[in-house]
Structures are given as structure tokens and as C-alpha cells.
Design an enzyme around this catalytic site. Structure first.
Site, PDB file in Angstrom:
ATOM      1  N   LYS C 116       0.817  -1.211   0.000  1.00 31.21           N
ATOM      2  CA  LYS C 116       0.000   0.000   0.000  1.00 31.21           C
ATOM      3  C   LYS C 116       0.851   1.261   0.000  1.00 31.21           C
ATOM      4  CE  LYS C 116      -4.260  -1.939   1.419  1.00 31.21           C
ATOM      5  NZ  LYS C 116      -3.768  -3.297   1.155  1.00 31.21           N
ATOM      6  N   GLU C 200      -3.743   6.690   7.827  1.00 33.11           N
ATOM      7  CA  GLU C 200      -4.333   7.604   6.860  1.00 33.11           C
ATOM      8  C   GLU C 200      -5.365   8.485   7.515  1.00 33.11           C
ATOM      9  OE1 GLU C 200      -4.503   5.068   2.671  1.00 33.11           O
ATOM     10  OE2 GLU C 200      -6.315   5.446   3.832  1.00 33.11           O
ATOM     11  N   TYR C 202      -8.861   9.785   8.046  1.00 35.29           N
ATOM     12  CA  TYR C 202     -10.114   9.071   7.869  1.00 35.29           C
ATOM     13  C   TYR C 202     -11.135   9.996   7.231  1.00 35.29           C
ATOM     14  CZ  TYR C 202     -14.423   6.665   8.793  1.00 35.29           C
ATOM     15  OH  TYR C 202     -15.637   6.058   8.647  1.00 35.29           O
ATOM     16  N   HIS C 208     -17.254   4.324  -1.344  1.00 32.90           N
ATOM     17  CA  HIS C 208     -16.251   3.471  -1.954  1.00 32.90           C
ATOM     18  C   HIS C 208     -16.645   3.296  -3.416  1.00 32.90           C
ATOM     19  CE1 HIS C 208     -13.513  -0.148  -1.833  1.00 32.90           C
ATOM     20  NE2 HIS C 208     -14.051  -0.149  -3.033  1.00 32.90           N
ATOM     21  N   LYS C 237     -17.666  -5.730   1.228  1.00 36.62           N
ATOM     22  CA  LYS C 237     -18.762  -5.297   0.360  1.00 36.62           C
ATOM     23  C   LYS C 237     -19.881  -6.342   0.374  1.00 36.62           C
ATOM     24  CE  LYS C 237     -15.154  -3.474  -2.603  1.00 36.62           C
ATOM     25  NZ  LYS C 237     -14.297  -3.809  -3.765  1.00 36.62           N
ATOM     26  N   GLU C 275      -9.509   1.368  -6.725  1.00 38.07           N
ATOM     27  CA  GLU C 275     -10.495   1.747  -5.715  1.00 38.07           C
ATOM     28  C   GLU C 275     -10.236   3.169  -5.229  1.00 38.07           C
ATOM     29  OE1 GLU C 275     -11.698  -2.553  -3.817  1.00 38.07           O
ATOM     30  OE2 GLU C 275     -10.504  -1.186  -2.593  1.00 38.07           O
ATOM     31  N   GLU C 288      -6.699   1.837  -3.228  1.00 35.09           N
ATOM     32  CA  GLU C 288      -5.782   0.752  -3.570  1.00 35.09           C
ATOM     33  C   GLU C 288      -6.137   0.223  -4.939  1.00 35.09           C
ATOM     34  OE1 GLU C 288      -6.241  -2.295  -0.588  1.00 35.09           O
ATOM     35  OE2 GLU C 288      -8.006  -3.128  -1.563  1.00 35.09           O
ATOM     36  N   ARG C 292      -6.433  -7.940 -10.080  1.00 37.77           N
ATOM     37  CA  ARG C 292      -7.103  -9.209 -10.418  1.00 37.77           C
ATOM     38  C   ARG C 292      -8.547  -8.910 -10.757  1.00 37.77           C
ATOM     39  NH1 ARG C 292     -10.461  -8.963  -6.131  1.00 37.77           N
ATOM     40  NH2 ARG C 292      -9.560  -8.195  -4.184  1.00 37.77           N
TER      41      ARG C 292
END
Lengths: 501, 173, 501, 173
Positions: C116, C200, C202, C208, C237, C275, C288, C292
Site C-alpha cells: 500500500k 491515513e 479518515y 467506496h 462489500k 479503488e 488501492e 485481479r
């Protein structure tokens, strides 16, 4: 707005209509005959009313019983589906006379289009091309011969009141004409109670292409493009697709306009279909109008995104069309295969019976509209169609390969079905190339009905599996109920002391 | 020194002995005719067996039929009708043939449906190829013809009756 | 071209990948653990190779066993699906070192995005906005406190190697900070073998939103628009949709360009997802990249028509992208609900077990991607997601009402599932209005977890049905196996002489 | 002059007698507590009954559970756990309570899974609320706490074991 709809039908179309009602927040009433107590539409609807014995003539075709059921349950509208009373003008009148909304066109539109000869006349007036042939009903032999001489062979003899291939005869030779005429008439009398027939020029290498229309009660009419329905067996459609492989944008525009003109000419309201014959030179002729929802409507839904049943209900409720012509387009390609309970290896003999197991295909671009389930016994009284498999692809090729893998995923045990036959069609090179007309099945008979290659390994494995099933059965008989319905099977080995693993 | 299984399997004209040589969990060693199979086999659903053989995966459906010890098995588009011939079956068979009995004088219909018409009556003389019964199922009418000539000995059903598949409908002398 | 693909996965995604391979005429190899002998992917693939004991660490996560299976079966490519080894750069390297095609990006891309902190750095360089926070891994408390002071409360502590909500802590108050820091680190160590974390800012009321990208090996990169994934429970999710209810055409264009820039910055190849967190003012921050296929890819497939697995395979085979950016558009609206084997009434406790019966929803606009079947026993070892239900509608409202009726049609017996919980979400007015952020579940906790209203009639009918089942069981016990598995039940009435009907 | 059925149904705290008054084909007259129901009811699939009552259509699922005579029934989002109390069950009940036996000293886990950790050992004194077992299923770990304090009398499982739902895992004194 409509709050409760009675569905005057059964099987997959009843279930399909209930689905759209659900999504609109509309209550549903199913009707059912003796044979249909366990049918899915009865289970799936909010309410269900028994309307008589199993034969359709004593239940689904009895107008008064349907209307009585609607009144009893307070349904404010009736959806007729397809078949049964869907194109019965008297039924539409009866329903409306009881202040119930009939989800379909006005009775007059049904009558005008229901009679093939009046339909021809109106179409000619509206500027829609028709196949050369008789303009009046024919009841005498002499008259028929005169017509024959004027249009020339080959000709098609059709029952005036007909549909579904009943009372139809194709004649190539003069000598067969009178015999065909008379047998068409007696078949028509038996099927429809009317022996009037008409005669048409027979189009060689014809394509059956139809246009979906929607018309509201405010005078708006749109078309939702074509469906190619040329893959037929005994005049029954078995595979449909959209777009048609032979369609051009120009022809689509022109035929679409004619379809709209045809609908307008009878002040049409609701969802309807204008069927055309198209020859190899892309000449097209009006064939008939179906004044109801079609079996193959899902392929149009898939490429246009329009839920046709919802539009029917909205139109019947007096709303304006939800779409304008210029908003609509065909996205990708959709195919439909009709799955029948019949045995293709045995002259398509109907195969009603108990569904022991059913596994429906899933995944991207696949829709199944069916109504049978594990444990359901398909009655002998009604149509042998048990489901429709619809696939979509970005391209026609993708829709075909997706259909093929979906047919391979489709397992129905207990009865014979047309699934393997449909698979074979998907693999015929001419079908894959989109080169076919209504003679496709005859043309490719040899390949379509060839015996399958021997598969010695598969045969051996099948025999072993049958043996294991036999042993399991023997064990249950000896030991009583298996503790768990799906537990691993254990082989009852009669010679356990001899097993050397 | 193998114990010979007394069971044979019949598929079409083919008749072969079958014997389970060994099994452990879902591994099965079975001999079918001359061939030895070492299978990874497991019943995954009612009527469906999953087989792994040499790494390949086969899902085979099987269902009992109305006929005793007879099964239908299917793999993709391949269907097989398989009869398990055990001692009992063979005994029944030999007895039947010893009695010289035959069911070939019975006319039946392979599909369930409703009798629409019986254009013959008891005592009629019929010729091979003559229509003796008309059955309707799913909006289609089918005519059934007699395969041989003879006198109608008995008619076991009436017009309007709903029949099962393979029921005896008419008996010839 | 690729002729045989080994799928290094299980469950619904393995089945889904096999489907696309089938449609492309590509052979398939399944791998399976002890617990998965009966899993659908094993039955559905052309070939199946056993790779070890049930725990993933001994089977699906053992790189060498997967590669060995591919070599043994002559597979020329490996598709990793999602989860398991799909974002394991070493696996990608190992596969390629054996001259097998890895259907996914280059190992370096995975590495850069998998960490990350390196991902943040690269994104910043590529001009993609990131959430304010640490730029390096943090391992000490002092360092962490310094960072905290520089960005200010609230902050999110995240495992550097993490994913799936593991090792994440939200801190609102200074006093909770150190405790949260340490528990995040130990959780991360346990889950990923690495206790490095980062901190990070917030984002309050965050959405999202992610963008699907496709990139080929010829330098072409396109995006397939966004997916809104804000309906989450414990950072997982559960419902996704596209388009996002808060998206504007301008923002879509801009974020799409950033997503493409992000993919380009790591020389990405294949299907990937960028994302973002988006706040109420439509500020967006890179979160991030998932290197895939995503669980929720079907909603993108439905509105764009692009089969993402097929594109992955084509890209891996070295072909150019089959689509150009300007050809793509979003047609209608798609929703996905994830169906989990869990008990929402019991703190979402996992509910593995035997599927006694399953009825999947059908009809227009409905897709199910699942893998369980009647008689299948869901193992305890793997993910509780058993299927994904995707609905499409011309409008968002239609997609929602279709989802609701589909959830109502969905019957899974034998285990507890999240179906009823999902139904409740579909009925929350804020959801229907599209007004939600990632706090949706907490915000609506009261309604979502309220007990259902009493239904005295339903209760009575249920009791009667249970009694009939009891009687039937008693009868079977007495009389042996019922002759027909689905014959009409007969009640064993102990007092038959007293029955007066 | 009705014969009183000796069977009661229990659903939650509610306990009512049930009696079948009559049946004919799929028509059933049943008395539940004080209410008489005239149902058109038929088993349509394994575990599913279709009921028509006053014209309304209900599909109700039912399945036996691992507990004797106990069934789960479901209609849409409404689930019920229903116990059929017949003479045998009641006899067993009364016997159990007469013996004063109780299973409350047993700690079990309502979900199947794998034992990840047992942080206690035989002979330990535990307090109510203390974690005694950690079970993993489907990638989630759940901690199970004892509801009461006491001595660990016996631990019936080991770390790494795969357990069924509702199995007895730990016994307290």
C-alpha cells in the site's frame, strides 16, 4: 393504476407475467385447472382460483369462469398471455363489459387481424405489401382452382381461422391440389370450427421475420425492431434471434415503418407483432399480425432493455408509452431456444411426465423462462414447451457459443427434451453463418437426425453407474430408509470378504 | 482366484459381466467385461455421479425406469438404457421363455396421453399397419398402428381415458 | 492462442471462469482439495486434479502444487480467479518461469500495487490523489504518534500487507490510538506474517467507488466505468451497483482518466480495479488497486456487455484489447447482492452445511453466479459467499425492484443465508434514493436488525406443515421407502375411523 | 364427541394442540388450538408445501432438524422452529426432568467449524464470560465464552478438530 392482475394462462408465460407484476408492486391472481394444482404459477401468484377440469376447453378457454374469478378476487385487469383466450375478441369484449381492464388491444383490432382475409385487405390499403393470393375466403373447389390459375404454383393453402400450422398445406403440383384443399378444410373445421380457407403464392426460400410493436391509447406507436424466426419445424418456431442475420439498416427502417403503419391501420393498442415473409432478394410480405405477446418476446427485451409485459400493463392502464422510437436501439445479439418436452429421436413424440431433476444454466448473458421444477409432473393436456433459454452476446457469435454452453449446462431428467436437438442446430455451419431459411430443418435433416457417434468409454461408465444405482437400491430395500438423503453412497458389496484393495 | 460375480449388464445388444474388485472411500476398482477401471467416483446429487478417470471429469446422470432393474444413464447427448441382469431377473426370463409367453400381442403406446379415438372394436379383424388407437398429448394427436394382423381380443381402455406410457391398451388374439 | 486453462481457484469464480472458457472453446482444468471433491467446479471442468488437504494453506495456496497440476495436464495458462494466489507476485513469477501463461498482470505490477505504501507513492507521482497519511511503513509507536499529530484525527490504521478488513482500526480519540495501533499490528502479523502498518486521514461519510480497467500488452488501456461499493459490513462489500448514484458525467470522465493513469503507472496488463474513496463533496482519493478480477465484476459486464474473463484471456494470449474507450457506454443499471452462508440474526455467524434445496431466481434481467447445488455440503474451510445475484434494469428503480423480487424467489434450504437481510436493505428508503455511504449498515442498524412483525396466520400454517411432515415421516418409518420420491403425501391419520369429512 | 388428539405443537413459547378433523384429496380440515382451518394443501416438492387458503397462495418450506421431532418452517422471511410433542417426546421430557438432568453444563458451538484454540484445560476454574474455545469457520474466527463459572470437568475435543454444530465440546462440573 392497475393494482391486481389476473393471469388467464398457465405455465412459463403466467410465471413470467407474475414476475413483472411483482416488480411493479401489482398483486397477482392465478387461475388453474385440476391438472395444474401443483403448477408453478399457482404457487408463485399471490392468489389462485380453481376454474375447472383439466382439458383447456373446460377451464382455461371458458371465458365466463375467468371473468368470474377476476370479479371474485377483485382483480382490476386480466392479462391473457399467449395462446388460450389471448386472441379471442369476444373474451376481450366480455372482460371490458364487466369493467375489467383487458391487457391487450380492442376487440375490433383482434377481429380485423384475426381473420386473415380481412387483415390482407386492410394491409393492402395501408400500403403494406402482402403475398399474392386470394382476397376472399374460399369454400368451393371451383373457386379455388380459379385462384390457383391466377397466381400459379407453388401455393400455400391456409385455414382462414387458423394458426400454429393447423390447416396448412403446401402444393407444388396441380394434381395434389384438390386433395390438399380438402384435407386442409377438414383439419380447419376440426381445429377451429370453420372450414374457410385461402390460397397464397408460396414464397421459395422464405425467411420468417417479425416486428415487435407497442402502441398506446394516445396514438403513439413504436416498433422494437425485428425477430428472425425462420428456424421452424412443422411451422412451429423453435429458435429465434435478433437482429436477423439478413437484415440491413435500410430494410429495418422500412419494415419498421410498415409495421407501425400496419398497427395504426387497426387502431392497435398494446404489444403486437407483425409477421413478414422475406425472400432471398429481401422482398417482404405481410403474413399476419399476432395481437398479443409472443413466445419469443424475451429476445427483444434483451437487446432493447424494454420489459414488454410492464409496457403492456402501463398501456392498458392508459399511460403513454415509456419510450420514444429514437431512444431505442439494438444492443448486441439475442437468441432464444424453445425447450420442449418431446423426443427428437422418436419423431418428436410428446414426452410429458415427472421431472426428476432440473439444473438450469446460469451466468453472464443467460436467461431462462420456465415453470417446471423437480417433482413436478408435466400434464398431458397442454403445450409441450417447458422453458425458453435466451442468451445474449456482444456479437452473434458470442450469443451462439453462449447458447451452446448453456444448453450443455441444462439438465432435465425424467422426460425427453429437445435440448440435444437444439445443440445440434447450433453447430450446423450454415446456422453459425446465419445462412438459413424456413426450410433449414429439412435441409439439414441428415446431420440433425444422424445417430450420435459411439462413445465406448461413456457407455462403460454409464453401465457402471447404473450398476451402482442398482446396488444402492438393493441396499435401501434391505436396510430401510437411508439416514441422509444425500449421504455418500456406499456400495453394498455382497462379497465383502473377497475385496482386496 | 477371483470370485466371479453373477451379475451381467445389458446395454443394447451388448451383455457383459460386471464385478467390483475393490473400493476405498470414493475410489472404486471395477471390472466390466475384460476391462479394469480404477475410478474416483462419488454420488454428488440424487441421480448424478461424478467420475474422475485419468484426470478427466464426467458427470453421469442415472435414473431407474418403470421396468425392474432397468436404468437410463446419460452423459451429455449420449443416453443409454441399461439392464442389470441378476440371478432373479435371469430366472424370471428363463421361466417366461419356457412358458412360451410373449407380450407381442399387446398394443401399447410409449407416451402418456388421452385416448381420442379407438376406431376398432372387439372381434374386429385388423391388418398390420392399420390404425387401432389415436392418442392425444400436449395438443398433438398421434395414431398408433398394429404391427401385425389378427383379431381384436380385448380393448382395455375407453375413449377419453387418460393413459400412462407403455400401458397395455389393446390385446390381439 | 490459449487452448487449455487451469483455474487455480474454487467455488463460484472457478465455475464462472470455466463458463467463459467453454464459450471460447478452451479446455479447462479444475484443482481441488479434499473438501472439494463434490464441488461444482470439479464436476464442471473438463479435467480435475486433486492438490491436497482441505485447508487452503495445504492446497489452494501451495504454488508448486498448482504449477505441477498445470504441467501434468498440459495446461498452457493459469487463471488465478480472486483471493488465494491471485495477487501473489511470486506465484505469477513461478508460473511464468515454467513457460505457462499467467492470466494476470506482471509480477512487478502486483508487487508495486500490493504494497500500500509503494502504491501511494506511485499514485502521487502519477497525479492520482491519495488520502493524506504516512508515506512509509510504520513499525514503532513513537513514529506513529508523530504521524497522527501531522494529519489529525480521525485516522485509519491499516495493515501494510492487508486486505479484506484485516488489521484495520478506526481511531476517533487520542486515548484509543496506541491500543488500536497494537491490535492492528498483531492482527496483521497473524493474518499476513507482517506487522507493518500505515496511517491515513479518515474520510467522513465516504463512498467506496472503484473503476474497472483493462490493459493489454500493447500499451492500450481503457476503463469500463465505475462500481459503487459503499454498502459494506465490517469492511466487506455486500451490495454493489453501477452507475454510482452520486456520479456525474464530468467526475466519471475525470476519475476514469485517473484510473487509466494509475494502471499505466505500473505498466499494468489485464483486468484490474482502482479503488477510490469519494467524499460528499465528490473529492476522490486513491485507495488501492486490486490486480485481479473483482467479485463484483458482473455488474460491469452487464452494463457494458464486455465479458471480462474473456478479455483477460485474450490479453494474456497477447491480443490487443477488443474494445476502444469510445465504443463503451453504460447501458441501464446493474446491482449485485452477495449471498453469504451466514446468519444475520445471529451476528452473521457462518452457516456452512448441507444444501437441502435451492431454487434460483430467473427471468428478465437476472443473473446468478453460484456454485452450490442440492445435496452439496458447504465446507467450513473457505469463504462463506455462495453466490452472487445480479439484476439489471433500464433504470436504477427497475434494477432495485427486480432485485427485490429475485431475492424473494431465491430459496436456499438447509443453511442460513443473508438473503432476507439483503431484502431489507433494498427496502430502506435511503437506499432506494441512492443516499448512502460506507456507514449505511450502522446508520440503519435499528431497522435492519429489527425483529420481523408477527404473522399469526403464517405461524399457524407453518405449524400445520411441520405436523404433516412429522406424520409423513412417521408413515415412512412404518411402511418403508415411499414408492415414489415425490408422490402426493398421504397423512397417516391414527384415528381414521373418526374422520368425518 | 371429538377424539382429542394427544399431539401438541410448540413454536417459541406457544404450545397448542393439533388435530386433523378430516381430509379428502388435498383438502384438509385441521384444528390448531381454537382455530379450524380448511386448507387446500399439497406437497409440491421435497420440503415444500403449497397451501391455498381463502384463495391466497402460500408456499411453505419445512425441514427436519437434527433434533428429534423438531422442524424448521419458513414462509418468505418468517422462520419458525416447531416441535411436535407426541406421547413419546413428553415421556422422555418428564423422565429427563425427573432425573434432574440438565445439559446446561455443556458448552457447545452452534456452528460447525475447526477448533483453533482451547485456552483452558481440564481442572481449570473459569468465570462466566471467559473465552473457553475459539472456532474458525469460513475464514472467520469466533470466540465462545462460558455462560457460567465453574471447574472444567472435561474437554471433549482437541485443537485442530473439525466439529459439527451443537456438538458438546466442554463439560463443566
Amino acid at each position: 393504476m392497475i393494482r391486481k392482475v389476473l393471469i388467464a394462462n398457465r405455465g412459463e408465460i403466467a410465471v413470467r407475467i407474475i414476475r413483472s407484476c411483482r416488480e411493479m408492486g401489482i398483486g397477482t391472481v392465478a387461475v388453474f385447472s385440476d391438472a395444474d394444482r401443483k403448477s408453478l404459477h399457482v404457487r408463485y401468484a399471490d392468489e389462485a382460483i380453481h376454474i375447472g377440469p383439466s382439458p383447456s376447453a373446460e377451464s382455461y378457454l371458458v371465458k365466463e369462469k375467468i371473468v368470474e374469478a377476476a370479479k371474485r378476487t377483485g382483480a382490476d385487469a386480466i392479462h391473457p398471455g399467449y395462446g388460450f383466450l389471448s386472441e379471442n375478441a369476444d373474451f376481450a369484449d366480455l372482460v371490458r363489459s364487466e369493467d375489467i381492464i383487458f391487457i391487450g388491444p380492442q376487440a375490433d383490432s383482434i377481429r380485423l387481424m384475426g381473420d386473415k382475409i380481412s387483415a390482407r385487405t386492410i394491409m393492402t390499403q395501408a400500403g403494406v405489401p402482402v403475398v399474392p393470393g386470394t382476397t376472399g375466403k374460399i369454400t368451393g373447389e371451383k373457386e379455388a382452382l380459379k385462384v390457383l390459375n391466377s397466381i400459379g404454383l407453388p401455393v400455400m393453402i391456409k385455414a382462414s381461422a387458423g394458426g400454429g400450422g393447423k390447416g396448412m398445406r403446401l402444393v407444388y403440383n396441380q394434381k395434389d391440389f384438390l386433395k390438399a384443399l380438402n384435407s386442409a378444410r377438414s383439419e380447419s373445421m376440426a381445429a377451429f370450427g370453420d372450414d374457410a380457407i385461402y390460397i397464397e403464392k408460396y414464397i421459395q426460400s422464405p425467411h420468417h421475420i417479425e416486428f415487435q410493436v407497442l402502441a398506446d391509447s394516445h396514438g403513439n406507436v413504436i416498433h422494437l425492431f425485428e425477430r428472425e424466426c425462420s428456424i421452424q419445424r412443422r411451422h412451429q418456431k423453435i429458435i429465434e434471434e435478433t437482429p436477423s442475420p439478413i437484415m440491413t439498416p435500410e430494410l429495418r427502417r422500412e419494415m419498421g415503418e410498415k409495421a407501425i403503419a400496419a398497427a395504426r391501420s387497426v387502431n392497435y393498442e398494446g404489444a403486437g407483432t407483425i409477421e413478414f415473409l422475406v425472400d432471398d432478394n429481401l422482398n417482404y410480405y405481410f403474413l399476419e399480425m399476432n395481437t398479443r405477446l409472443q413466445v419469443e418476446h424475451p429476445i427483444t427485451e434483451r437487446v432493447t432493455g424494454v420489459d414488454l409485459v410492464k409496457e403492456q400493463i402501463r398501456i392498458a392502464a392508459g399511460k403513454e408509452l415509456g419510450y420514444r422510437q429514437e431512444e431505442l436501439f439494438q444492443d448486441g445479439h439475442a437468441l432464444e431456444c424453445r425447450i420442449y418436452a418431446e423426443d427428437p429421436d422418436n419423431n418428436f413424440m410428446p414426452s410429458p411426465g415427472l421431472i426428476r431433476k432440473i439444473t438450469e444454466p446460469m451466468g453472464f448473458g443467460v436467461r431462462t423462462d420456465g415453470y417446471v421444477y423437480e417433482g413436478y409432473e408435466i400434464p398431458v393436456y397442454y403445450d409441450p414447451m417447458i422453458s425458453k433459454l435466451i442468451t445474449w452476446g456482444k456479437t452473434r457469435d458470442e450469443a451462439i457459443t453462449r447458447m451452446l454452453r448453456s444448453l450443455e449446462e441444462y439438465y432435465i431428467m425424467g422426460i425427453r427434451t429437445s435440448i440435444d436437438f437444439l445443440k445440434r442446430i447450433m453447430e450446423i455451419p450454415d446456422f453459425v453463418k446465419g445462412k438459413y431459411d424456413t426450410h433449414f430443418i429439412e435441409t439439414h435433416e441428415k446431420v440433425l437426425f444422424a445417430p450420435y457417434d459411439d462413445m465406448p468409454l461413456t457407455e462403460d461408465l454409464s453401465m457402471i453407474v447404473a450398476y451402482l444405482e442398482y446396488l444402492e437400491k438393493a441396499k435401501i430395500k434391505t436396510n430401510g430408509v437411508p439416514s441422509q438423503p444425500v449421504s455418500n453412497w456406499k456400495i453394498q458389496n455382497r462379497n465383502q470378504h473377497l475385496v482386496r484393495w | 482366484m477371483y470370485y466371479m460375480s453373477s451379475i451381467e449388464l445389458k446395454c443394447g445388444e451388448r451383455k457383459v459381466p460386471v464385478e467390483i474388485i475393490g473400493k476405498k472411500d470414493n475410489r472404486l476398482h471395477v471390472r466390466l467385461g475384460e476391462t479394469d477401471y480404477h475410478l474416483d467416483i462419488i454420488k454428488v446429487e440424487k441421480n448424478i455421479y461424478s467420475i474422475l478417470l485419468d484426470g478427466r471429469s464426467y458427470d453421469i446422470e442415472v435414473a431407474a425406469t418403470e421396468m425392474k432393474n432397468t436404468y437410463t444413464a446419460r452423459y451429455l447427448c449420449h443416453s443409454y438404457s441399461i439392464e442389470v441382469l441378476d440371478a432373479e431377473t435371469r430366472y424370471m426370463r428363463s421361466r417366461l421363455s419356457a412358458l412360451g409367453e410373449s407380450q407381442e400381442n399387446t398394443i401399447s403406446c410409449p407416451m402418456p396421453g388421452k385416448i381420442v379415438k379407438i376406431p376398432v372394436k372387439k372381434g374386429d379383424k385388423v391388418n398390420a399397419g392399420e390404425v387401432v388407437i389415436v392418442v392425444s398429448a400436449m395438443k398433438m394427436e398421434s395414431e398408433y398402428k398394429t404391427g401385425k394382423s389378427g383379431l381384436i381380443k380385448e380393448i382395455l381402455v375407453n375413449e377419453g381415458d387418460v393413459i400412462e406410457a407403455n400401458m397395455a391398451l389393446i390385446v390381439l388374439e
